[in-house]
Design an enzyme around this catalytic site. Structure first.
Site, short mmCIF file in Angstrom:
data_model
loop_
_atom_site.label_atom_id
_atom_site.label_comp_id
_atom_site.label_asym_id
_atom_site.label_seq_id
_atom_site.Cartn_x
_atom_site.Cartn_y
_atom_site.Cartn_z
N SER A 1 5.43 100.82 36.51
CA SER A 1 6.14 102.00 37.04
C SER A 1 7.55 102.10 36.45
CB SER A 1 6.20 101.97 38.56
OG SER A 1 6.65 100.72 39.03
N HIS B 1 -1.49 97.54 40.02
CA HIS B 1 -0.04 97.65 40.29
C HIS B 1 0.14 98.04 41.77
CE1 HIS B 1 4.11 98.04 39.50
NE2 HIS B 1 4.16 99.22 38.90
N HIS C 1 0.73 87.32 39.50
CA HIS C 1 1.81 88.18 39.01
C HIS C 1 2.02 87.94 37.53
CE1 HIS C 1 5.66 90.26 38.76
NE2 HIS C 1 5.26 90.88 39.83
N ARG D 1 9.66 88.92 48.14
CA ARG D 1 9.42 90.17 48.88
C ARG D 1 8.29 89.95 49.89
NH1 ARG D 1 8.18 93.97 43.91
NH2 ARG D 1 6.82 92.19 43.53
N ASP E 1 2.38 92.75 47.63
CA ASP E 1 1.33 93.58 48.22
C ASP E 1 0.45 92.83 49.21
OD1 ASP E 1 1.94 96.02 46.89
OD2 ASP E 1 1.24 95.07 45.05
N1 AMX Z 1 -7.58 86.98 41.38
C1 AMX Z 1 -8.46 86.63 40.42
N2 AMX Z 1 -8.15 86.53 39.13
C2 AMX Z 1 -6.88 86.75 38.78
C3 AMX Z 1 -5.88 87.07 39.73
C4 AMX Z 1 -6.27 87.21 41.08
N3 AMX Z 1 -5.42 87.57 42.02
N4 AMX Z 1 -4.71 87.24 39.08
C5 AMX Z 1 -4.96 87.01 37.77
N5 AMX Z 1 -6.27 86.74 37.60
C6 AMX Z 1 -6.97 86.55 36.33
C7 AMX Z 1 -6.79 87.78 35.47
O1 AMX Z 1 -7.70 88.81 35.84
C8 AMX Z 1 -7.01 87.24 34.08
O2 AMX Z 1 -8.41 87.12 33.90
P1 AMX Z 1 -9.09 87.47 32.47
O3 AMX Z 1 -8.50 86.45 31.54
O4 AMX Z 1 -10.54 87.31 32.74
O5 AMX Z 1 -8.68 88.87 32.15
C9 AMX Z 1 -6.41 85.85 34.20
O6 AMX Z 1 -6.37 85.51 35.59
C10 AMX Z 1 -5.02 85.72 33.63
O7 AMX Z 1 -4.19 86.70 34.25
P2 AMX Z 1 -2.64 86.43 34.46
O8 AMX Z 1 -2.02 86.24 33.13
O9 AMX Z 1 -2.40 85.38 35.47
O10 AMX Z 1 -2.16 87.77 35.13
P3 AMX Z 1 -1.80 89.14 34.40
O11 AMX Z 1 -0.38 89.10 34.00
O12 AMX Z 1 -2.80 89.51 33.37
O13 AMX Z 1 -1.99 90.19 35.59
C11 AMX Z 1 -1.84 90.91 37.85
C12 AMX Z 1 -1.11 90.21 36.70
C13 AMX Z 1 -0.87 91.14 38.98
C14 AMX Z 1 -2.33 92.28 37.37
C15 AMX Z 1 -3.02 90.01 38.30
O14 AMX Z 1 -2.53 88.81 38.83
C16 AMX Z 1 -3.94 90.69 39.32
O15 AMX Z 1 -4.86 91.41 38.93
N6 AMX Z 1 -3.67 90.46 40.66
C17 AMX Z 1 -4.43 91.11 41.69
C18 AMX Z 1 -3.95 92.55 41.84
C19 AMX Z 1 -2.55 92.59 42.44
O16 AMX Z 1 -2.25 91.93 43.42
N7 AMX Z 1 -1.68 93.42 41.84
C20 AMX Z 1 -0.33 93.65 42.37
C21 AMX Z 1 0.76 93.01 41.53
C22 AMX Z 1 2.13 93.34 42.06
C23 AMX Z 1 2.41 94.80 41.85
O17 AMX Z 1 2.59 95.25 40.74
N8 AMX Z 1 2.44 95.60 42.88
#
Ligand code: AMX
Length: 434
Positions: free
Chosen positions: A240, A270, A317, A326, A372
């Site tokens: 964002s 996000h 994250h 937060r 979140d």
């Molecule tokens: N559950 C399961 N798997 C997860 C995970 C979770 N909560 N968080 C990360 N992973 C996985 C990823 O999907 C990725 O898998 P892949 O290699 O098969 O694609 C792997 O772990 C490595 O990811 P990462 O480097 O740790 O995270 P990222 O920087 O790629 O993504 C985020 C960060 C937030 C998108 C990810 O942790 C996620 O999808 N979390 C769940 C959704 C969420 O809570 N989003 C809100 C974030 C805060 C916000 O912006 N509001």
């Protein structure tokens, strides 16, 4: 010129030589290397953005203008009898870097009051959208519909100098920000409360007025202020914030930029994650027939979700490597105001089991909860059970940080963004040393 604007101009004028000096004298200094994994992998960790509004340390979490969340909550002035600070005072902090006095916070609260009337056509636009539109699509459309009000566009066409761009951008930003609580509350009451709209109260502050227009009693006003402050800014690389900056870098006005940043926030990875957390918990609750699961039962639900290839929403994250402060600030609010709430119990059990499971699962770099994981439960408790709406609340908060950033982007004359892309072929050649 208002006192805030005078102070901002003073700050801008003393800051500009620092930026000029860095470019002129140190422009070729390297601050990092970029790997193929980073280029393919969403630019993770590439240091190529600048902001002085907030900084996210992977272990410590966010600092706003150098202040941690507990410091912000303690130091900023609060409305009489309130537990949480004025959003308006927080805007002052983000813009100037200084903690405002009570008077300074009140002055900016008055500025907001002068600017908060939403044009009637915005409601016409909202009323014309299909009834099943997502609240984020409604919010983004409402903001975009006001583009014709832009002071920046008028000044640009009349030939304003580059060094003065920040001035009409400041006007646009305050004009837009002041209207967001009413637009958000209107969307909620129209969509989920039979169009039973509650008019704004001119005497209330940003957060207090929002709670009033939502039709929710105290301490929801305290929660609203807390929520908007916590969600305001998380440095510049998140979708964002980056979208807002990118769009504004083309000198598109803030109505275009904030509408676009809302669209980025609407993604499930996000801002929509807060909605996903509640959906996920409700699903588990349904399967448990309302009973609270013990840790072993909860572990099974978490593993089932992971084994079906889904992420655990609210955990992980891109930058943080510990529990999000937060999350902690909202958890403190829950412990004070809703310690026995059954959904809060679910959230607490998840906190006990998920980090170990994600560590064992071995994929997520950060097994700890983010903002979140905790935010939907509080909204649910105060009667906002339509979780489609949660990301609009996030959007009102995030607009604060993105707008303050855009004002400073203009003040420091940051140029249009234009990174360079390569082809897969080229990366393969670089990798093989050719
Ligand atoms: N559950 C399961 N798997 C997860 C995970 C979770 N909560 N968080 C990360 N992973 C996985 C990823 O999907 C990725 O898998 P892949 O290699 O098969 O694609 C792997 O772990 C490595 O990811 P990462 O480097 O740790 O995270 P990222 O920087 O790629 O993504 C985020 C960060 C937030 C998108 C990810 O942790 C996620 O999808 N979390 C769940 C959704 C969420 O809570 N989003 C809100 C974030 C805060 C916000 O912006 N509001």
């Amino acid at each position: 010129m208002t006192k805030l604007k005078e102070k901002l101009l003073e700050k801008i004028e003393s800051w500009r030589p620092r930026t000029t000096k860095l470019i002129k004298e140190q422009g070729d200094t390297k601050i990092g290397d970029i790997t193929i994994a980073q280029t393919i992998g969403g630019m993770r960790g590439v240091k190529c953005l600048i902001t002085d509004i907030s900084y996210l340390d992977p272990i410590e979490g966010i600092r706003f203008r150098g202040y941690t969340i507990p410091e912000v909550l303690e130091k900023l002035p609060k409305p009489p009898g309130a537990e949480t600070p004025y959003v308006e005072g927080f805007v002052y902090l983000l813009l100037t870097g200084d903690i405002p006095t009570e008077n300074e916070a009140n002055e900016i609260a008055d500025e907001f009051k002068k600017r908060k009337e939403v044009p009637k056509y915005v409601f016409d636009v909202l009323n014309a959208l299909p009834a099943d539109s997502h609240p984020m699509a409604m919010f983004s459309s409402a903001i975009l519909s006001m583009q014709k009000e832009s002071e920046f566009v008028k000044s640009y066409h009349s030939g304003i100098g580059k060094m003065d761009y920040w001035n009409p951008t400041y006007e646009d930003s305050l004009n837009l920000l002041a209207k967001l609580p009413e637009i958000g509350a209107y969307i909620y009451r129209k969509k989920y409360r039979n169009n039973d709209i509650i008019p704004p109260d001119p005497n209330l502050d940003f957060g207090g007025n929002f709670a009033h227009m939502m039709g929710i009693d105290k301490p929801y006003d305290d929660l609203s202020r807390l929520y908007f402050i916590l969600h305001s800014d998380h440095e510049s690389g998140n979708v964002s914030a980056h979208t807002g900056h990118l769009v504004a870098s083309a000198l598109s006005d803030v109505y275009y930029a904030i509408s676009a940043m809302i669209n980025g926030l609407a993604g499930p990875l996000h801002g929509l994650a807060n909605e996903m957390v509640l959906r996920w918990i409700q699903e588990v609750m349904g399967k448990m027939g309302g009973k609270t699961p013990n840790k072993e039962e909860m572990k099974k639900f978490v593993w089932d979700t992971l084994n079906s290839g889904q992420v655990i929403p609210g955990y992980g994250h891109a930058v943080l490597r510990k529990t999000d402060p937060r999350y902690e600030a909202q958890r403190d609010f829950c412990l004070k105001h809703l310690p026995d709430d059954p959904i809060f119990e679910y959230v607490s059990i998840l906190y006990d089991v998920v980090p170990d499971i994600l560590a064992e699962h071995g994929k997520a770099k950060n097994p700890w909860p983010n903002v979140d994981a905790q935010s939907g439960v509080i909204q649910w408790y105060y009667g906002i059970k339509e979780y489609d709406f949660y990301t609009v609340l996030f959007g009102i908060g995030r607009a604060i940080g993105v707008l303050c950033n855009i004002i400073w982007d203009r003040a420091l004359g940051y140029p249009i963004e234009r990174p360079k892309s390569l082809t897969t072929d080229m990366l393969e050649k670089i990798a093989s040393g050719k």
